[in-house]
Every structure is written in structure tokens, then in C-alpha cells.
Enzyme design. Sequence first.
Site, PDB file in Angstrom:
ATOM      1  CD  GLU A  61      -9.567   3.347   5.100  1.00  0.00           C
ATOM      2  OE1 GLU A  61      -8.698   4.205   5.318  1.00  0.00           O
ATOM      3  OE2 GLU A  61     -10.756   3.469   5.479  1.00  0.00           O
ATOM      4  CG  PHE A  88      -6.004   2.715   7.821  1.00  0.00           C
ATOM      5  CD1 PHE A  88      -6.390   2.762   9.147  1.00  0.00           C
ATOM      6  CD2 PHE A  88      -5.257   3.767   7.318  1.00  0.00           C
ATOM      7  CE1 PHE A  88      -6.054   3.825   9.964  1.00  0.00           C
ATOM      8  CE2 PHE A  88      -4.909   4.834   8.129  1.00  0.00           C
ATOM      9  CZ  PHE A  88      -5.304   4.873   9.454  1.00  0.00           C
ATOM     10  CB  SER A 134       1.583   7.212   2.193  1.00  0.00           C
ATOM     11  OG  SER A 134       1.465   8.493   2.772  1.00  0.00           O
ATOM     12  NE  ARG A 149       6.606   7.786   7.716  1.00  0.00           N
ATOM     13  CZ  ARG A 149       6.073   8.595   8.630  1.00  0.00           C
ATOM     14  NH1 ARG A 149       5.599   8.093   9.756  1.00  0.00           N
ATOM     15  NH2 ARG A 149       6.007   9.892   8.414  1.00  0.00           N
TER      16      ARG A 149
END
Length: 318
Positions: free
Chosen positions: A61, A86, A40, A170
Site C-alpha cells: 500500500e 490500509f 473487493s 462493504r
Amino acid sequence: MTILPIQNQKATRDGFGDGLYELGQDNNNIVALTADLEGSLKMDKFHKAFPDRFVQVGIAEANMMGIAAGLTIGGKIPFTGTFANFSTGRVYDQIRQSIAYSGKNVKICASHAGLTLGEDGATHQILEDIGLMKMLPGMVVINPCDYNQTKAATLAIAEYHGPVYLRFGRPAVPNFTSETDKFEIGKALHLCTGNDVSIFCTGHLVWKCIEAQEILEQQGISAEIINIHTIKPLDEEAVLTSVSKTKCVVTAEEHQMNGGLGDSIAQLLARKQPTPLEMVAVHDSFGESGKPAELLKKYGLDTVNVVEAVKRALERKK
């Protein structure tokens, strides 16, 4: 800066991935860490080329931020990669205590920010991250507008010593800046010169403002478009110089109105040059699942919303 015809549609996260890979070729101190989101974040090319400098921490994380802080002690330059939600909200304590407080040379790289994350919905569409990060003392906050600028920003932050938050997205978006444009942290980029209103924009909303400028020009309104890719440190000189000419301001961003770019510019103007100002931003709301373009329209972040904000600001200028 020259606005080029749209070269293609590319995601800003691809600019990060390609920039990281290029850095890895040039500097052996560059290391990359991810929290189970290698694909991603487009970090797979770096991983394949430099497996000994890639750390897959899994869905951990907070641990990733601690590891990154520790790596800097040995002279490494760590780039962490996960979703913006995150990268900030989930690990704010670790960033504050282990990275910002001690000025560690960590590059916090965050994808899938804002409403344009789309179908993943409100739990992932963080709209507060710029505010969270810019309040940390010493933290640089960067929000580039397209593929080329994101790649250039990725290269530039490796040369900067200190903590940086790099925000990108994205979806595939227009790629309209030149690959030869120099990226200078803290220096705004003038896209269009105008006399009636100053539009300060960042991230995915830069292209929406360029589209709005064309509509406004047809209506006899001269808009100055300035790309604020670095939210912090803010280029105060560029802002005040433009506003001293136009005496009218609109800001545009894919973020909450509270804590974002508009908030920073409003504070500056209140202290040094009070000016009519309108903000195109999310109004105290979480997002929801949907197509990116539909969400921008619903939450008031589309081209027409920029045009309407300009007209409201001009009315207050009279």
C-alpha cells in the site's frame, strides 16, 4: 433532494466501481491502482476495459501511494483502491508527505470502512479514518450514503483538482437517492425539513436517521435531516442555518466520536453558535467480529439510538 422509495439494496462499493468504469470511458487520464483487492473494490470492470491504465501493486500500500503521487506529475488522475484501514492507518506517512503536503491530485478510495465490514473484525474495521484524513491540510473528505451517491461522488472527485479521501462500505444497503441528483463537493443535502431538532448524518447512518425521523414524527417531534456527505470542507452555512431554527442538534456516523462528523460540528457550534448537541457514534472503542446489523446495534448506531439521542438533546434544549 428527494428521498425515493428504496430502489434496491446495493453496496456503496459497487457505486465506486461503476463510477470508476464510467470515468475510464470518458477520460484517458484516469488510472486505477489497487493493493491486491481488485474484486473487493469492484475495480475489475475498469481493469478489464482499460488494462493499460490499471496497476496491481500487490500487498504494498505504501508503494501504491508513492506511485499514485508520481503519476500525477505526468497529468494522470490516479484512483487508489484498498480497504479503509490500509488506505489510511497503514500509509499515513506516505499520504502526508507525498500527497497532502504537495497537494497531489490523488483520489484515495477506501472501502470496507466502519463496523459494517462485519466478520473481519476490529483489525479491519477502522473507525478513526475520517479523523486521520480531515486533519491533513488540503484533504477533502467524502462519505456518501448509498450506491447512487457513491457513484456520483466518484464522478465528481475526478473533476476536482487536489487530494480527496472517498470512504464507502462493504454491505448492501438501501439505495434511496436519485441517480440524477447532482453531487456537489462541500454542499450538504436536506432530506427532511423540521423545526424541533437538526440531525446531521453521514454514510450508512443516513438511512438510520431517515428511519428515526419517521418514528419521531409519530411522536410529535419534527426532525430536520441533513446529509453531510462531505465532512471536509464542511458546509458551515447549512449547519448554522438549520441550527438557528431548531436550536438543538444530533449527529450520527459510523466512526469514533473523536475526530468524526460530530467533532467537526461541535467545533463549529462552539465557535459560532453554542447549541445542545448529542452524538451517535462509537465511544472510544474498537469493533469486533459480527454481523453488520448486530454490530450497529451493540455499539449504539441503530435507529433507536438516534431516536434516544434526539430526546436527550431536546431535554437539554428546554
